[in-house]
Design a protein around this motif. Structure first.
Motif, PDB file in Angstrom:
ATOM      1  N   VAL A  63     -10.326  35.336  50.863  1.00 47.98           N
ATOM      2  CA  VAL A  63     -10.879  36.506  51.553  1.00 47.98           C
ATOM      3  C   VAL A  63     -10.106  36.766  52.846  1.00 47.98           C
ATOM      4  CG1 VAL A  63     -12.933  37.498  52.633  1.00 47.98           C
ATOM      5  CG2 VAL A  63     -13.158  36.131  50.544  1.00 47.98           C
ATOM      6  N   ALA A  64      -9.778  35.689  53.563  1.00 49.33           N
ATOM      7  CA  ALA A  64      -8.991  35.824  54.797  1.00 49.33           C
ATOM      8  C   ALA A  64      -7.609  36.378  54.496  1.00 49.33           C
ATOM      9  CB  ALA A  64      -8.880  34.468  55.492  1.00 49.33           C
ATOM     10  N   SER A  65      -7.009  35.920  53.411  1.00 46.45           N
ATOM     11  CA  SER A  65      -5.681  36.410  53.030  1.00 46.45           C
ATOM     12  C   SER A  65      -5.717  37.890  52.702  1.00 46.45           C
ATOM     13  CB  SER A  65      -5.156  35.619  51.822  1.00 46.45           C
ATOM     14  OG  SER A  65      -4.949  34.260  52.152  1.00 46.45           O
ATOM     15  N   LEU A  66      -6.795  38.344  52.057  1.00 41.56           N
ATOM     16  CA  LEU A  66      -6.933  39.768  51.747  1.00 41.56           C
ATOM     17  C   LEU A  66      -7.075  40.570  53.047  1.00 41.56           C
ATOM     18  CD1 LEU A  66      -7.205  42.063  49.735  1.00 41.56           C
ATOM     19  CD2 LEU A  66      -9.657  41.533  49.542  1.00 41.56           C
ATOM     20  N   ALA A  67      -7.795  40.033  54.021  1.00 43.57           N
ATOM     21  CA  ALA A  67      -7.922  40.704  55.324  1.00 43.57           C
ATOM     22  C   ALA A  67      -6.558  40.866  55.969  1.00 43.57           C
ATOM     23  CB  ALA A  67      -8.848  39.903  56.233  1.00 43.57           C
ATOM     24  N   ILE A  68      -5.726  39.828  55.876  1.00 44.57           N
ATOM     25  CA  ILE A  68      -4.388  39.879  56.460  1.00 44.57           C
ATOM     26  C   ILE A  68      -3.519  40.898  55.731  1.00 44.57           C
ATOM     27  CG2 ILE A  68      -2.274  38.533  56.817  1.00 44.57           C
ATOM     28  CD1 ILE A  68      -4.159  36.072  57.252  1.00 44.57           C
ATOM     29  N   VAL A  69      -3.623  40.951  54.413  1.00 41.93           N
ATOM     30  CA  VAL A  69      -2.862  41.926  53.630  1.00 41.93           C
ATOM     31  C   VAL A  69      -3.253  43.346  54.031  1.00 41.93           C
ATOM     32  CG1 VAL A  69      -2.543  42.898  51.309  1.00 41.93           C
ATOM     33  CG2 VAL A  69      -2.417  40.424  51.662  1.00 41.93           C
ATOM     34  N   TYR A  70      -4.542  43.616  54.155  1.00 42.87           N
ATOM     35  CA  TYR A  70      -4.993  44.936  54.587  1.00 42.87           C
ATOM     36  C   TYR A  70      -4.456  45.268  55.992  1.00 42.87           C
ATOM     37  CZ  TYR A  70      -8.342  45.637  50.739  1.00 42.87           C
ATOM     38  OH  TYR A  70      -8.924  45.854  49.513  1.00 42.87           O
ATOM     39  N   THR A  93      -8.668  30.692  61.086  1.00 42.09           N
ATOM     40  CA  THR A  93      -7.248  30.451  61.327  1.00 42.09           C
ATOM     41  C   THR A  93      -6.710  31.484  62.320  1.00 42.09           C
ATOM     42  OG1 THR A  93      -6.612  31.838  59.450  1.00 42.09           O
ATOM     43  CG2 THR A  93      -6.918  29.481  59.033  1.00 42.09           C
ATOM     44  N   TYR A  94      -5.632  31.110  62.994  1.00 33.26           N
ATOM     45  CA  TYR A  94      -5.083  31.996  64.030  1.00 33.26           C
ATOM     46  C   TYR A  94      -4.623  33.330  63.459  1.00 33.26           C
ATOM     47  CZ  TYR A  94      -0.229  31.312  62.566  1.00 33.26           C
ATOM     48  OH  TYR A  94       0.939  31.329  61.852  1.00 33.26           O
ATOM     49  N   ASP A  95      -4.021  33.321  62.244  1.00 32.06           N
ATOM     50  CA  ASP A  95      -3.515  34.577  61.692  1.00 32.06           C
ATOM     51  C   ASP A  95      -4.649  35.499  61.269  1.00 32.06           C
ATOM     52  OD1 ASP A  95      -4.119  32.725  59.723  1.00 32.06           O
ATOM     53  OD2 ASP A  95      -2.375  33.151  58.471  1.00 32.06           O
ATOM     54  N   LEU A  96      -5.774  34.928  60.837  1.00 33.20           N
ATOM     55  CA  LEU A  96      -6.953  35.745  60.530  1.00 33.20           C
ATOM     56  C   LEU A  96      -7.500  36.372  61.806  1.00 33.20           C
ATOM     57  CD1 LEU A  96      -9.314  36.756  58.754  1.00 33.20           C
ATOM     58  CD2 LEU A  96     -10.434  34.542  59.169  1.00 33.20           C
ATOM     59  N   PHE A  97      -7.638  35.564  62.858  1.00 28.22           N
ATOM     60  CA  PHE A  97      -8.140  36.074  64.130  1.00 28.22           C
ATOM     61  C   PHE A  97      -7.221  37.159  64.700  1.00 28.22           C
ATOM     62  CE2 PHE A  97     -10.542  31.908  65.405  1.00 28.22           C
ATOM     63  CZ  PHE A  97     -11.407  32.103  64.338  1.00 28.22           C
ATOM     64  N   ALA A  98      -5.919  36.931  64.582  1.00 32.69           N
ATOM     65  CA  ALA A  98      -4.957  37.908  65.115  1.00 32.69           C
ATOM     66  C   ALA A  98      -5.051  39.230  64.365  1.00 32.69           C
ATOM     67  CB  ALA A  98      -3.538  37.342  65.034  1.00 32.69           C
TER      68      ALA A  98
END
Length: 313
Positions: A63-70, A93-98
C-alpha cells in the motif's frame, strides 16, 4: 540505453496480467510492480500494485509503494489516500512520509505537509530535498526564522565537518525577503520554534552586518560564545569587559579569550541588548544562559519530533 529498454520491456509484460488474475499468483503482480517502479513506468506499477493489493489487502508495504507510485505520477489526492491507509496499518518509512508530505503540500494542506516533513527528517535527517521543501512550506506560512534555523543548523553541521554549505542560496533568498519586510516581521512574531537537529537545537542569530548563522542552544553554558573571526567580520559594536580570561569549555578544553558586551544581537526576530559573550579564537557559536534568560523556553515532542520554542519575556 539498451539495458533501460530491456527493463522497460520486461516491465511492460506485466501490463496484461490483471485481465488474467486467476492465472497468476500474487507474487507475479508484486514482481511486476517492483520492476515497473525501477523503470519509472508509473501506469504499469499502478496497475500491478492495485491488482496485488486486491489479493493481499493487508500488505502495508505494498500500500505504501502504491502511495509512492501515485506521488511519482503526480496524483497527490490518490497518493494521500494510500499513504494514510499505509500509515494506519503501521507502515513508517522515510520515503512514504516524504511522498505524503509533498502530496499534502500540492493539495494545499501546507501545515500538515510541514509536520510530515519534520517526521521524515526525524527518520533520515540527511534528506536535503525534504529539508529544503519543509523550509519552503515554512516560508509560505510566514515562519521564515524557523526555516532559517532548519537550514542553517544543517549547514553548520557540514561546516563542522569541513564541508561547504548546502543551503546557501535558499538561505540568501529567505534572508533577502526578511530584509525587504523589515520590522514588520518582528512586530508580528511573538515566539520562534526551533526543530531539533541531531542532539541539539539551533537558533538563527544575526550579529551586526553578518549573515544569519546557527547558534547551538546550550542551557548548560553560562555565557554566549563566538569566535574572534565572527566578531570581527560582523562589525558589531561591543565593549571589552575582561581582556584576558581563561575558561574551561563543556568538552573539557581550557581556552583563553576575552569577555565582551555586545550592544545588540538578534535571535530570530528578537533583538537583545547588552549581551555578555565569551570570545576566543576557537570558540563555537553557543547561546548560553546570558542570552537564554531573556526568553521563556518550552520544549515539546510532537509525534516523535522535538522542538524548542523561545518566547521573549
Amino acid at each position: 540505453m539498451l539495458t533501460q529498454l530491456k527493463t522497460l520491456f520486461a516491465a511492460s509484460l506485466f501490463l496484461c496480467l490483471p485481465a488474467l488474475a486467476e492465472t497468476y499468483p500474487p507474487s507475479a503482480y508484486k514482481e511486476g510492480a517492483i520492476k515497473c517502479m525501477r523503470a519509472r513506468s508509473y501506469d504499469c506499477a499502478e496497475k500491478n500494485w492495485n491488482q496485488y493489493i486486491k489479493m493481499r489487502p493487508t500488505d502495508a508495504q505494498a500500500v505504501a509503494s502504491l502511495a509512492i507510485v501515485y506521488h511519482w505520477a503526480d496524483k497527490p489526492e490518490a497518493s494521500i489516500i494510500q499513504a494514510e491507509k499505509a500509515i494506519s496499518m503501521g507502515e513508517g518509512t522515510y520515503d512514504l512520509f516524504a511522498a505524503y508530505s509533498e502530496s499534502l503540500a500540492k493539495t494545499g494542506r501546507v501545515d500538515e505537509a510541514i509536520d510530515w516533513g519534520y517526521k521524515t527528517l526525524a527518520v533520515v535527517p540527511t534528506l536535503v530535498n525534504v529539508r529544503g521543501d519543509v523550509a519552503k512550506y515554512l516560508v509560505l506560512r510566514k515562519r521564515e526564522f524557523e526555516a532559517l534555523a532548519l537550514l542553517a543548523s544543517f549547514d553548520a553541521s557540514l561546516e563542522a565537518q569541513g564541508h561547504g554549505h548546502y543551503f546557501e542560496g535558499q538561505r540568501i533568498a529567505i534572508e533577502s525577503s526578511l530584509e525587504r519586510q523589515g520590522q514588520a516581521v518582528a512586530s508580528t512574531q511573538k515566539s520562534i520554534r526551533l526543530p531539533r537537529t541531531k542532539e541539539h537545537f539551533y537558533a538563527p542569530v544575526k550579529l551586526g552586518d553578518s549573515r544569519i548563522v546557527a547558534f547551538m542552544v546550550d542551557t548548560g553554558a553560562t555565557k554566549t560564545s563566538l569566535s574572534e573571526d565572527m566578531l570581527t567580520s560582523s562589525k558589531t559594536t561591543y565593549k571589552v569587559v575582561k581582556p584576558n580570561i581563561n575558561l574551561q569549555l563543556a568538552d573539557g578544553r581550557n581556552v583563553s579569550g576575552r569577555m565582551v558586551t555586545l550592544d545588540t544581537m538578534k535571535v530570530g526576530p528578537f533583538e537583545l541588548h547588552k549581551v555578555t559573550a565569551f570570545v576566543c579564537k576557537t570558540c563555537v557559536s553557543l547561546l548560553g544562559q546570558a542570552s537564554l534568560s531573556q526568553f521563556n523556553m518550552v520544549s515539546s515532542k510532537i509525534q516523535g519530533v522535538e522542538f524548542l520554542t523561545l518566547e521573549l519575556r
